[in-house]
Design a protein around this motif. Structure first.
Motif, mmCIF file in Angstrom:
data_model
loop_
_atom_site.group_PDB
_atom_site.id
_atom_site.type_symbol
_atom_site.label_atom_id
_atom_site.label_comp_id
_atom_site.label_asym_id
_atom_site.label_seq_id
_atom_site.Cartn_x
_atom_site.Cartn_y
_atom_site.Cartn_z
ATOM 1 N N HIS A 261 -40.819 -5.665 2.524
ATOM 2 C CA HIS A 261 -40.227 -4.817 3.559
ATOM 3 C C HIS A 261 -40.199 -3.351 3.142
ATOM 4 O O HIS A 261 -40.311 -2.460 3.989
ATOM 5 N N HIS A 334 -46.818 -12.805 9.714
ATOM 6 C CA HIS A 334 -46.649 -13.204 11.106
ATOM 7 C C HIS A 334 -45.404 -12.610 11.761
ATOM 8 O O HIS A 334 -45.080 -12.924 12.903
ATOM 9 N N GLY A 335 -44.697 -11.747 11.012
ATOM 10 C CA GLY A 335 -43.535 -11.090 11.584
ATOM 11 C C GLY A 335 -42.266 -11.919 11.547
ATOM 12 O O GLY A 335 -41.278 -11.590 12.217
ATOM 13 N N TRP A 336 -42.263 -13.020 10.757
ATOM 14 C CA TRP A 336 -41.067 -13.843 10.622
ATOM 15 C C TRP A 336 -40.282 -13.374 9.402
ATOM 16 O O TRP A 336 -40.842 -12.806 8.464
#
Length: 368
Positions: A261, A334-336
């Motif tokens: 992140h 995947h954006g999870w």
């Protein structure tokens, strides 16, 4: 605290090997129930912690939120306990393993679940509120204490209830099971009326998947109880072995998630270094648990059992570390949020592979 709880759980298994051998179905459901405690009480603590930080609930014990939170935990605990009982009974029947009658099994599992719930739920709720009032983030407490205490209580209560089954009339056990099922229906109906059913559905779905995976690991151990009985110290260290590896994977996954992140990429060199450091620390904790379990018995097979634990650790830990890296990277891609995916999956992964690898290596070494 986690290691202490797992050692207590391991000693309980180690000193009840005769009961487990007589009824292997208990060995099938115990890992699933241990996993369930973390799923349910961790969720209870985290839901309350989040609500306190957001100001959605006052830091008091008797609130509507805590009532809903308690009922949610109660319903999820018992639904999954019933599912694990059925899973254990089916596996026992299909593979011709000895087990008590279905009513006695349902009674033992649900009664032990209610006992643990009566102990842990007020402890988690009261402690979370107390820590929050003192300005301490309760998250660390929830993760460690819930897992350690829950894992220690689970085999102790289940095996204790199982030892008393012969003194209870079949009718009493049947009425109790029916009352439990009815109480689940009443509690869930109330939660639906107040529009609080969503946490039940979400927590139940994830708990069934995780707990069932752990019970499949227990099935492997149940199939190998004859071999494990020859080295009871290995059986005794298994709860700590699996839990410590699972906890390490959760920690590693969280650190990787933070780095992804912040930087948007992962340093593979740094990851390999951290894996080695974590592996050394985790193995030291596993050895400490092994020494305590070994000291409780004769230790006649200590050399072979130490070899089994060491070889199994190398295989399971580094296989888990590779899987943790893959799941974290794929989730992030995947954006999870990897924190919601990696830790639950890896604790089950460690449980299943821990029992599998240890049983295989123990059988190979004792066979030679």
């Amino acid at each position: 605290m986690l290691a202490v709880g797992e050692v207590v759980a391991g000693l309980t298994l180690r000193f009840n090997i005769d009961l487990l051998t007589a009824y292997p179905v208990l060995m099938i459901v115990i890992p699933g129930l241990m996993d369930l405690r973390g799923d349910v009480y961790g969720a209870i603590g985290y839901r309350l912690t989040t609500a306190l930080h957001l100001g959605e609930v006052e830091p008091r014990f008797f609130t509507r939120f805590n009532l809903f939170n308690t009922l949610t935990g109660y319903v999820v605990s018992l639904i999954v306990s019933l599912e694990l009982s059925i899973l254990g009974a089916v596996l026992s029947y299909v593979f011709n393993m000895a087990m008590m009658d279905p009513v006695s099994l349902l009674f033992a599992v649900t009664a032990s679940t209610i006992i643990v719930f009566a102990i842990l739920n007020p402890v988690v709720t009261a402690s979370t509120i107390t820590l929050f009032k003192k300005g301490v983030d309760p998250s660390g407490f929830v993760a460690v204490v819930v897992t350690g205490v829950g894992d220690a209580l689970t085999p102790f209560t289940l095996l204790s209830v199982s030892l008393m089954l012969g003194s209870l009339p079949q009718l009493v056990k049947a009425v109790f099971v029916v009352a439990v099922v009815a109480s689940i229906g009443v509690a869930y109906t109330y939660l639906v009326r107040v529009r609080q059913e969503r946490p039940v559905m979400e927590n139940t779905a994830s708990s069934i998947i995780a707990a069932s995976g752990s019970s499949l690991g227990g099935f492997i151990a149940a199939s190998s109880l004859g071999t494990l009985a020859k080295a009871p110290e290995v059986l005794g260290v298994l709860p700590a072995f699996n839990a410590l590896i699972g906890a390490s994977m959760g920690h590693i996954g969280n650190i990787m998630n933070i780095e992804l992140h912040i930087r948007g990429r992962l340093s593979h060199r740094e990851y390999r270094r951290r894996i080695l450091v974590e592996a050394a620390a985790t193995f030291t904790s596993v050895l400490a648990a092994y020494v305590v379990v070994l000291a409780s018995g004769s230790g006649s097979t200590w050399a072979s059992s130490l070899m089994v634990v060491s070889l199994s650790f190398i295989i399971v830990y580094f296989l888990s570390a590779f899987t943790t890296m893959y799941l974290t990277l794929e989730s992030f891609k995947h954006g999870w949020d990897p924190d919601n995916i990696v830790f639950p999956l890896m604790t089950t992964f460690a449980d299943f592979n821990g029992y599998l690898v240890v049983s295989l290596i123990l059988g190979f070494i004792l066979g030679h």
